[in-house]
Design an enzyme around this catalytic site. Structure first.
Site, mmCIF file in Angstrom:
data_model
loop_
_atom_site.group_PDB
_atom_site.id
_atom_site.type_symbol
_atom_site.label_atom_id
_atom_site.label_comp_id
_atom_site.label_asym_id
_atom_site.label_seq_id
_atom_site.Cartn_x
_atom_site.Cartn_y
_atom_site.Cartn_z
ATOM 1 N N LYS A 265 -1.017 5.060 4.611
ATOM 2 C CA LYS A 265 -1.982 4.175 5.279
ATOM 3 C C LYS A 265 -1.620 4.041 6.758
ATOM 4 O O LYS A 265 -0.467 3.786 7.092
ATOM 5 C CB LYS A 265 -1.971 2.805 4.590
ATOM 6 C CG LYS A 265 -3.014 1.845 5.117
ATOM 7 C CD LYS A 265 -3.180 0.666 4.180
ATOM 8 C CE LYS A 265 -4.144 -0.369 4.730
ATOM 9 N NZ LYS A 265 -5.479 0.163 5.067
ATOM 10 N N HIS B 156 0.822 -1.221 0.000
ATOM 11 C CA HIS B 156 0.000 0.000 0.000
ATOM 12 C C HIS B 156 0.849 1.262 0.000
ATOM 13 O O HIS B 156 2.043 1.231 0.301
ATOM 14 C CB HIS B 156 -0.906 0.021 1.235
ATOM 15 C CG HIS B 156 -2.116 -0.868 1.104
ATOM 16 N ND1 HIS B 156 -2.064 -2.216 1.330
ATOM 17 C CD2 HIS B 156 -3.398 -0.588 0.750
ATOM 18 C CE1 HIS B 156 -3.280 -2.746 1.130
ATOM 19 N NE2 HIS B 156 -4.097 -1.771 0.769
HETATM 20 N N1 LIG Z 1 -13.051 -0.791 1.715
HETATM 21 C C1 LIG Z 1 -12.290 -0.289 0.755
HETATM 22 O O1 LIG Z 1 -12.388 -0.668 -0.435
HETATM 23 C C2 LIG Z 1 -11.296 0.754 1.101
HETATM 24 C C3 LIG Z 1 -11.124 1.101 2.402
HETATM 25 N N2 LIG Z 1 -10.230 2.051 2.742
HETATM 26 C C4 LIG Z 1 -10.191 2.389 4.149
HETATM 27 O O2 LIG Z 1 -10.953 3.581 4.302
HETATM 28 C C5 LIG Z 1 -10.411 4.353 5.368
HETATM 29 C C6 LIG Z 1 -10.088 5.742 4.850
HETATM 30 O O3 LIG Z 1 -9.007 5.662 3.941
HETATM 31 P P1 LIG Z 1 -8.408 6.973 3.268
HETATM 32 O O4 LIG Z 1 -9.489 7.730 2.603
HETATM 33 O O5 LIG Z 1 -7.232 6.529 2.492
HETATM 34 O O6 LIG Z 1 -7.929 7.776 4.566
HETATM 35 P P2 LIG Z 1 -7.799 9.368 4.756
HETATM 36 O O7 LIG Z 1 -6.945 9.567 5.955
HETATM 37 O O8 LIG Z 1 -7.419 10.005 3.461
HETATM 38 O O9 LIG Z 1 -9.297 9.829 5.066
HETATM 39 C C7 LIG Z 1 -9.947 9.660 6.291
HETATM 40 C C8 LIG Z 1 -10.716 10.941 6.542
HETATM 41 O O10 LIG Z 1 -11.642 10.745 7.597
HETATM 42 C C9 LIG Z 1 -11.662 11.930 8.368
HETATM 43 N N3 LIG Z 1 -12.290 11.617 9.648
HETATM 44 C C10 LIG Z 1 -11.741 11.053 10.740
HETATM 45 N N4 LIG Z 1 -12.676 10.926 11.699
HETATM 46 C C11 LIG Z 1 -13.840 11.390 11.189
HETATM 47 C C12 LIG Z 1 -15.164 11.524 11.685
HETATM 48 N N5 LIG Z 1 -15.474 11.132 12.923
HETATM 49 N N6 LIG Z 1 -16.118 12.042 10.875
HETATM 50 C C13 LIG Z 1 -15.815 12.449 9.622
HETATM 51 N N7 LIG Z 1 -14.575 12.356 9.099
HETATM 52 C C14 LIG Z 1 -13.601 11.835 9.877
HETATM 53 C C15 LIG Z 1 -10.220 12.363 8.409
HETATM 54 O O11 LIG Z 1 -10.085 13.721 8.793
HETATM 55 C C16 LIG Z 1 -9.813 12.122 6.953
HETATM 56 O O12 LIG Z 1 -10.125 13.235 6.139
HETATM 57 C C17 LIG Z 1 -9.199 3.560 5.878
HETATM 58 O O13 LIG Z 1 -9.578 2.785 6.978
HETATM 59 C C18 LIG Z 1 -8.826 2.689 4.698
HETATM 60 O O14 LIG Z 1 -8.155 1.538 5.083
HETATM 61 C C19 LIG Z 1 -9.466 2.678 1.821
HETATM 62 C C20 LIG Z 1 -9.571 2.350 0.498
HETATM 63 C C21 LIG Z 1 -10.481 1.340 0.028
HETATM 64 O O1 LIG Z 2 -6.006 2.267 3.161
HETATM 65 C C1 LIG Z 2 -6.167 1.891 1.971
HETATM 66 O O2 LIG Z 2 -5.706 2.500 1.015
HETATM 67 C C2 LIG Z 2 -6.937 0.671 1.739
HETATM 68 N N1 LIG Z 2 -7.540 0.116 2.738
HETATM 69 C C3 LIG Z 2 -8.326 -1.058 2.694
HETATM 70 C C4 LIG Z 2 -7.640 -2.162 3.456
HETATM 71 O O3 LIG Z 2 -7.028 -1.907 4.505
HETATM 72 O O4 LIG Z 2 -7.726 -3.313 3.019
HETATM 73 C C5 LIG Z 2 -8.721 -1.440 1.295
HETATM 74 C C6 LIG Z 2 -7.652 -1.239 0.274
HETATM 75 O O5 LIG Z 2 -6.655 -2.183 0.485
HETATM 76 C C7 LIG Z 2 -7.085 0.178 0.349
#
Ligand SMILES: NC(=O)C1=CN([C@@H]2O[C@H](COP(=O)(O)OP(=O)(O)OC[C@H]3O[C@@H](n4cnc5c(N)ncnc54)[C@H](O)[C@@H]3O)[C@@H](O)[C@H]2O)C=CC1
Ligand SMILES: O=C(O)C1=N[C@H](C(=O)O)C[C@H](O)C1
Length: 252
Positions: A140, A136
């Site tokens: 992350k 990643h």
């Molecule tokens: N299920 C999937 O396909 C995917 C899941 N993810 C997961 O999604 C999550 C977010 O990833 P990213 O966008 O890369 O992180 P990021 O750090 O860019 O975004 C997270 C955002 O949430 C905000 N935040 C934190 N607490 C909050 C609250 N209580 N209310 C509203 N906003 C709040 C932060 O200020 C930040 O802007 C991670 O846990 C990641 O692993 C990421 C990519 C794909």
């Molecule tokens: O943080 C990310 O970027 C991602 N988070 C998810 C995970 O922890 O599996 C999904 C994807 O891998 C991207």
């Protein structure tokens, strides 16, 4: 259009949240009614008339957000990591008091990733050894990835059901971390590298052969069809669904 799905995106200024805001905004059957950042009160969601939330925040925030949604009768599509067995069990209990509410916790929304994990679980019963490498971007905050944990859980369940013994490993001494994390008996190695988005390899080894199942998300656009699918299906799937595969007919 009538009956558009009224969606609030939580984590709206983040990498995934901003992509989800664009995807929901562009979907004809959805209306983006709220886009919350870290400092916005959850009551904004209710004031805006949302029927669904998308949670793409951080592991420390997601549980409280989803609890709030369930307690107010809102469906939730959750991509945030950090949903341990214990957290999911607590949520399932909460959902018993809200029988009409659907929650999807999807460790990965990319169709290719969901398929790769399912294929890996199927294949893992036929190979002596299996290990996972997830790769990643360096921003992350959690390791191993939620996807890798979920993949390891699926693999472990298939191997247990088939009576496959633990992967052979003669290691007697090693530096801390050299053999990765142990997730249900499956070794998981996490790489963090500038330039990457989200990637995973499942390495399956047998006598004289290796099968590698690799999935690559090069762009966060890859996750959006899964987010929209989740929003369209959540209300029709009351209770807790763990993994987007629960909304797909994968024939297993
Ligand atoms: N299920 C999937 O396909 C995917 C899941 N993810 C997961 O999604 C999550 C977010 O990833 P990213 O966008 O890369 O992180 P990021 O750090 O860019 O975004 C997270 C955002 O949430 C905000 N935040 C934190 N607490 C909050 C609250 N209580 N209310 C509203 N906003 C709040 C932060 O200020 C930040 O802007 C991670 O846990 C990641 O692993 C990421 C990519 C794909
Ligand atoms: O943080 C990310 O970027 C991602 N988070 C998810 C995970 O922890 O599996 C999904 C994807 O891998 C991207």
């Amino acid at each position: 259009m009538t009956n558009r799905i009224a969606v609030a995106v939580l984590g709206a200024t983040g990498r995934m949240g901003s992509e989800a805001v664009r995807a929901v905004d562009a979907a004809e059957d959805m209306e983006l009614v709220a886009a919350l950042g870290r400092n916005d009160p959850l009551s904004t969601v209710l004031d805006a008339g949302a029927t669904h939330i998308v949670d793409l925040t951080v592991p420390d925030s997601t549980e409280a957000n989803v609890r709030f949604a369930v307690e107010h009768g809102l469906h939730a599509v959750v991509g945030t990591t950090g949903w341990s067995d214990e957290r999911r069990a607590d949520l399932a209990s909460l959902l018993e008091a809200a029988p009409a509410v659907g929650v999807l916790i999807a460790p990965n929304f990319a169709l290719g990733s969901v398929l790769a994990s399912a294929f890996a679980a199927q294949a893992a019963r036929y190979f002596e050894s299996v290990e996972i490498v997830e790769l990643h971007h360096p921003n992350k905050v959690d390791a191993p990835s939620g996807t890798a944990v979920r993949t390891a859980e699926l693999i472990a369940a298939e191997r247990a059901a088939a009576g496959v013994p633990a992967s052979p490993d003669a290691t007697e001494t090693s530096l801390d971390g050299a053999r990765g994390a142990d997730v249900d008996g499956v070794r998981v190695h996490a790489v963090r590298l500038r330039g990457l988005v989200a990637h995973q390899e499942v390495l399956l080894g047998g006598e004289g052969e290796q099968l590698t199942l690799r999935h690559d998300s090069y762009d966060r656009a890859s996750f959006m069809p899964g987010v929209l699918l989740g929003l369209r299906r959540a209300a029709g799937r009351p209770g807790l669904t763990y993994g987007l595969d629960g909304y797909l007919d994968l024939g297993n």
